[in-house]
Design a protein around this motif. Sequence first.
Motif, short mmCIF file in Angstrom:
data_model
loop_
_atom_site.label_atom_id
_atom_site.label_comp_id
_atom_site.label_asym_id
_atom_site.label_seq_id
_atom_site.Cartn_x
_atom_site.Cartn_y
_atom_site.Cartn_z
N LYS A 295 -2.62 -28.93 22.00
CA LYS A 295 -2.35 -27.80 20.36
C LYS A 295 -1.55 -29.17 20.22
N ARG A 296 -2.15 -29.07 18.47
CA ARG A 296 -1.36 -30.29 17.97
C ARG A 296 -1.08 -30.41 16.31
N MET A 297 -0.15 -30.33 15.79
CA MET A 297 0.24 -30.21 15.13
C MET A 297 0.72 -31.11 13.38
N TYR A 298 -0.39 -30.78 12.65
CA TYR A 298 -0.34 -32.20 10.83
C TYR A 298 0.54 -31.16 10.19
N SER A 299 1.34 -32.52 9.31
CA SER A 299 1.81 -31.65 8.09
C SER A 299 1.19 -32.31 7.62
N LEU A 300 0.75 -31.51 6.40
CA LEU A 300 -0.23 -31.56 4.75
C LEU A 300 0.28 -31.05 4.22
N ASN A 301 1.00 -31.54 2.71
CA ASN A 301 1.48 -30.23 1.86
C ASN A 301 0.35 -31.07 0.65
N ASN A 302 0.49 -29.63 -0.25
CA ASN A 302 -0.77 -29.36 -1.34
C ASN A 302 -2.29 -29.24 -1.50
N ILE A 303 -2.29 -28.85 -0.15
CA ILE A 303 -3.75 -28.15 0.50
C ILE A 303 -3.92 -26.52 -0.52
N ASP A 304 -4.76 -27.11 -0.80
CA ASP A 304 -5.74 -25.60 -1.57
C ASP A 304 -5.97 -24.88 -0.67
N GLU A 305 -4.92 -23.92 0.41
CA GLU A 305 -5.47 -23.48 1.62
C GLU A 305 -6.65 -22.09 1.32
N ASP A 306 -7.46 -21.92 0.57
CA ASP A 306 -8.31 -20.74 0.34
C ASP A 306 -10.02 -21.68 0.37
N ASN A 307 -10.23 -23.03 0.64
CA ASN A 307 -10.64 -23.47 0.07
C ASN A 307 -10.71 -24.69 1.90
N ILE A 308 -10.43 -24.48 2.39
CA ILE A 308 -10.07 -25.62 3.70
C ILE A 308 -11.65 -25.10 4.36
N GLU A 309 -12.05 -26.13 4.74
CA GLU A 309 -13.47 -26.27 6.14
C GLU A 309 -13.77 -26.64 6.92
N ALA A 310 -14.32 -26.10 8.19
CA ALA A 310 -14.25 -26.99 9.11
C ALA A 310 -15.23 -26.79 9.84
N LYS A 311 -15.79 -27.31 11.15
CA LYS A 311 -17.02 -27.09 11.68
C LYS A 311 -16.58 -28.86 12.74
N PHE A 312 -17.57 -28.07 13.33
CA PHE A 312 -17.30 -28.95 15.65
C PHE A 312 -18.77 -28.71 16.21
N GLU A 313 -19.29 -30.41 15.92
CA GLU A 313 -20.43 -30.83 16.37
C GLU A 313 -20.48 -31.79 17.37
#
Length: 142
Positions: free
Chosen positions: A102-120
């Motif tokens: 588990k890891r946590m990253y502090s990132l501010n001013n993020i458009d939460e509704d448009n976060i995208e992720a992929k795993f490959e």
Amino acid sequence: MTYDLKPFGRDYFDMTPSELFRDFGRQFFSNFPDEQGIKTDISEKDDRYELKAELPGFSKDQIDISYENGMLIISAENNQVNEEKDNEGKVIQKERSYSNVKRMYSLNNIDEDNIEAKFEDGILSVDLPKTENNQRKVIDIK
């Protein structure tokens, strides 16, 4: 008979405070095993952050990603049981593997509704678009 009482083979009375602190840190942290955490690269673009995290040995359904209160949280859990049987169905060997990161990253001013992720291929890629209001507020503290 005399004994030379020098912790860690060093004479701490002859060291400067900064040398003493640096040497203590090296000795203290060398006793811990290597961190089995998530190795991560984060790059900042004009309009987004790009995060790439190594998660070898995990499958897509074993990974959880969330963004809450300015914190991106990545966690993964792998609990596998491998059973080997002979021709008559008798268990000869059972192996279990468990890993949890588990890891946590502090990132501010993020458009939460448009976060995208992929795993490959064991690499998690997360695209974190910035909000329009990405100007940092400067406060002068007196």
